[in-house]
Design a protein around this motif. Structure first.
Motif, mmCIF file in Angstrom:
data_model
loop_
_atom_site.group_PDB
_atom_site.id
_atom_site.type_symbol
_atom_site.label_atom_id
_atom_site.label_comp_id
_atom_site.label_asym_id
_atom_site.label_seq_id
_atom_site.Cartn_x
_atom_site.Cartn_y
_atom_site.Cartn_z
ATOM 1 N N PHE A 1 52.715 31.899 22.186
ATOM 2 C CA PHE A 1 53.828 31.647 23.093
ATOM 3 C C PHE A 1 53.801 32.649 24.263
ATOM 4 C CE2 PHE A 1 58.528 31.922 23.985
ATOM 5 C CZ PHE A 1 58.705 30.607 24.379
ATOM 6 N N THR A 2 53.459 33.891 23.939
ATOM 7 C CA THR A 2 53.380 34.935 24.965
ATOM 8 C C THR A 2 52.310 34.610 26.002
ATOM 9 O OG1 THR A 2 54.043 36.582 23.366
ATOM 10 C CG2 THR A 2 52.931 37.407 25.319
ATOM 11 N N ARG A 3 51.163 34.077 25.516
ATOM 12 C CA ARG A 3 50.071 33.741 26.440
ATOM 13 C C ARG A 3 50.539 32.719 27.463
ATOM 14 N NH1 ARG A 3 47.080 33.838 21.347
ATOM 15 N NH2 ARG A 3 46.180 35.920 21.296
ATOM 16 N N VAL A 4 51.249 31.693 26.978
ATOM 17 C CA VAL A 4 51.680 30.621 27.878
ATOM 18 C C VAL A 4 52.826 31.084 28.786
ATOM 19 C CG1 VAL A 4 52.562 28.261 28.000
ATOM 20 C CG2 VAL A 4 50.922 28.890 26.215
ATOM 21 N N THR A 5 53.851 31.701 28.190
ATOM 22 C CA THR A 5 54.999 32.098 29.028
ATOM 23 C C THR A 5 54.596 33.164 30.057
ATOM 24 O OG1 THR A 5 55.679 33.609 27.272
ATOM 25 C CG2 THR A 5 56.929 31.573 27.478
ATOM 26 N N LEU B 1 44.690 36.219 39.195
ATOM 27 C CA LEU B 1 43.476 36.416 38.399
ATOM 28 C C LEU B 1 42.336 35.628 39.045
ATOM 29 C CD1 LEU B 1 42.375 37.554 35.638
ATOM 30 C CD2 LEU B 1 42.880 35.304 34.688
ATOM 31 N N ALA B 2 41.202 36.302 39.224
ATOM 32 C CA ALA B 2 40.066 35.633 39.878
ATOM 33 C C ALA B 2 39.448 34.589 38.965
ATOM 34 C CB ALA B 2 39.032 36.669 40.274
ATOM 35 N N VAL C 1 45.795 38.657 25.797
ATOM 36 C CA VAL C 1 46.876 37.821 26.334
ATOM 37 C C VAL C 1 46.312 36.696 27.212
ATOM 38 C CG1 VAL C 1 48.961 37.812 27.792
ATOM 39 C CG2 VAL C 1 48.571 39.697 26.209
ATOM 40 N N LEU C 2 45.173 36.976 27.863
ATOM 41 C CA LEU C 2 44.653 35.991 28.820
ATOM 42 C C LEU C 2 43.666 35.020 28.175
ATOM 43 C CD1 LEU C 2 44.089 38.253 31.954
ATOM 44 C CD2 LEU C 2 46.129 37.024 31.250
ATOM 45 N N ARG C 3 44.210 34.119 27.364
ATOM 46 C CA ARG C 3 43.320 33.135 26.727
ATOM 47 C C ARG C 3 43.883 31.735 26.888
ATOM 48 N NH1 ARG C 3 42.674 36.154 21.024
ATOM 49 N NH2 ARG C 3 41.600 38.013 21.782
ATOM 50 N N GLY C 4 43.020 30.738 26.785
ATOM 51 C CA GLY C 4 43.450 29.334 26.738
ATOM 52 C C GLY C 4 44.281 28.889 27.932
ATOM 53 N N VAL C 5 45.347 28.143 27.633
ATOM 54 C CA VAL C 5 46.228 27.599 28.680
ATOM 55 C C VAL C 5 46.790 28.735 29.527
ATOM 56 C CG1 VAL C 5 48.290 26.180 29.122
ATOM 57 C CG2 VAL C 5 46.938 25.807 27.054
ATOM 58 N N GLY C 6 47.172 29.827 28.842
ATOM 59 C CA GLY C 6 47.735 30.985 29.542
ATOM 60 C C GLY C 6 46.800 31.465 30.639
ATOM 61 N N ARG C 7 45.508 31.527 30.335
ATOM 62 C CA ARG C 7 44.544 32.017 31.319
ATOM 63 C C ARG C 7 44.491 31.104 32.545
ATOM 64 N NH1 ARG C 7 40.545 35.806 30.627
ATOM 65 N NH2 ARG C 7 39.227 35.961 32.450
ATOM 66 N N ARG C 8 44.554 29.781 32.273
ATOM 67 C CA ARG C 8 44.538 28.831 33.396
ATOM 68 C C ARG C 8 45.763 29.015 34.281
ATOM 69 N NH1 ARG C 8 42.106 25.563 29.569
ATOM 70 N NH2 ARG C 8 43.924 24.322 29.023
ATOM 71 N N LEU C 9 46.923 29.281 33.652
ATOM 72 C CA LEU C 9 48.140 29.510 34.435
ATOM 73 C C LEU C 9 48.011 30.787 35.278
ATOM 74 C CD1 LEU C 9 50.869 28.584 31.780
ATOM 75 C CD2 LEU C 9 50.392 27.344 33.897
ATOM 76 N N GLU D 1 53.081 31.433 32.974
ATOM 77 C CA GLU D 1 54.103 30.783 33.784
ATOM 78 C C GLU D 1 54.873 31.849 34.585
ATOM 79 O OE1 GLU D 1 54.410 27.792 34.551
ATOM 80 O OE2 GLU D 1 56.333 27.938 35.594
ATOM 81 N N PHE D 2 55.131 32.965 33.950
ATOM 82 C CA PHE D 2 55.841 34.042 34.628
ATOM 83 C C PHE D 2 55.008 34.553 35.811
ATOM 84 C CE2 PHE D 2 58.124 38.065 35.101
ATOM 85 C CZ PHE D 2 59.424 37.658 34.849
ATOM 86 N N ALA D 3 53.698 34.618 35.623
ATOM 87 C CA ALA D 3 52.816 35.069 36.707
ATOM 88 C C ALA D 3 52.909 34.109 37.899
ATOM 89 C CB ALA D 3 51.374 35.167 36.216
ATOM 90 N N ARG D 4 53.023 32.804 37.586
ATOM 91 C CA ARG D 4 53.141 31.816 38.677
ATOM 92 C C ARG D 4 54.460 32.000 39.433
ATOM 93 N NH1 ARG D 4 51.302 26.312 38.268
ATOM 94 N NH2 ARG D 4 53.416 25.793 37.657
ATOM 95 N N VAL D 5 55.546 32.193 38.693
ATOM 96 C CA VAL D 5 56.855 32.407 39.331
ATOM 97 C C VAL D 5 56.796 33.688 40.176
ATOM 98 C CG1 VAL D 5 59.277 33.024 38.898
ATOM 99 C CG2 VAL D 5 58.196 31.195 37.578
ATOM 100 N N PHE D 6 56.234 34.721 39.582
ATOM 101 C CA PHE D 6 56.134 36.018 40.249
ATOM 102 C C PHE D 6 55.423 35.904 41.594
ATOM 103 C CE2 PHE D 6 53.638 39.869 41.066
ATOM 104 C CZ PHE D 6 54.617 40.850 41.020
#
Ligand SMILES: [Fe+2]
Ligand SMILES: [Fe+2]
Length: 312
Positions: free
Chosen positions: A234-238, A311-312, A296-304, A241-246
């Motif tokens: 859940f942390t990876r995904v949220t 993130l490059a 933390v940066l894995r899967g769906v979270g990494r794509r977000l 998303e938080f990075a996108r809002v930020f």
């Protein structure tokens, strides 16, 4: 300032081995450092000194439009005015983050022993953030610029997040809020082109934030090992998303209107700016390296995270 003690050397060794540090020991050291290096901005800074003619309110290279075609057409005066409004927008954003963080810390310690160093340090950090938010508010008033709140949807999202986020989610968001701005502030306080008051504010903030970053990193490192699997996922995904809002909320677009620029055009140019992308990525690099390291940066979270541009 800090001398390399045996404890530091041992910490370095633990870091290298990827081992978790003792929570109480970390907190005790942060408490000792807080006792030595904490500031009262009301007394420490000269709030009565007039603004300095021709000085920037934020280093030009860190102003969102820097190096864009629009920037090249602007007069020096208008560029400085934009830096003044962006500094106010970032101070407003800083207050928003800090208020969220204070609530996250209060929730974090709610059921923990108040006698522990871990809780006592959290309370100390809340005190720091109270002083910072008042300092930023005073700075905005001093600059004669408006208060720049985040958008209504972001406000609503923040309200939800600070109420329901998981512990690792909270500390990831904390680091995101603290580390990118911290990187910018480290470039601001030594910069002689910048207003003395802003240099003073950023210097105080950098010194005190270094402890907050340490506290959050140590706790997050522990949480990503000890929290339930669903919570880690859940942390990876949220956090993605938080990075996108930020990255969207980072500079309030009203600043452009308020210095006489076309808001839509300015936003489009910032979005297309290679320099800006580089600034944001470099500012987030220390953080993204760390998050990658602790998983933390894995899967769906990494794509977000990628789509946030941090993130490059
Ligand atoms: Fe702060
Ligand atoms: Fe902080």
């Amino acid at each position: 300032m800090t001398t390399l003690t045996e404890a530091d050397a041992l910490d370095g060794l633990r870091d290298a081995l990827g081992l978790l540090k003792d929570r109480e020991q970390v907190a005790e050291r942060l408490l000792a450092s807080s006792a030595k290096h904490s500031f009262d901005p009301d007394k420490e800074l000269d709030w009565d000194a007039p603004l300095e003619e021709g000085k920037w309110f934020w280093p030009p290279e860190l102003v969102s439009l820097y190096d864009t075609p629009m920037w090249k057409r602007m007069s020096e005066e208008q560029r400085i005015l934009l830096s003044r409004h962006e500094a106010a927008a970032l101070a407003s954003l800083g207050i928003w983050f800090e208020i969220i963080l204070m609530q996250l810390l209060v929730r974090h310690i709610y059921d923990k022993a108040a006698t522990s160093a871990h809780v006592r340090y959290a309370l100390t950090e809340i005190e720091d953030e109270c002083r910072h938010s008042k300092m930023f508010a005073r700075l905005i008033r001093h600059g004669g610029t408006p208060w720049y709140p985040v958008s209504r949807p972001h406000q609503a999202l923040g309200r939800l997040f600070k109420t329901i986020s998981t512990t690792p989610g909270s500390f990831t968001a904390t680091l995101l809020g603290e580390e990118v701005l911290d990187w910018m502030q480290r470039l601001t306080f030594p910069d002689e082109r910048v207003q003395t008051l802003i240099r003073g504010v950023t210097r105080i903030h950098v010194v005190e934030e270094a402890r907050h970053v340490r506290y959050a990193r140590e706790e997050l490192r522990r949480q990503m090992v000890t929290a339930p699997k669903w919570s880690q996922e859940f942390t990876r995904v949220t956090s993605g998303e938080f990075a996108r809002v930020f990255s969207v909320a980072f500079v309030n677009p009203e600043v452009y209107t308020n210095v006489g620029l076309d808001k839509r055009e300015a936003m489009a140019q910032v979005k297309a700016s290679g320099h800006r992308r580089e600034v944001m990525r470099t500012g987030a690099k220390r953080l993204t390296d760390f998050l990658d390291d602790i998983g933390v940066l894995r899967g769906v979270g990494r794509r977000l995270w990628r789509s946030s541009g941090l993130l490059a």
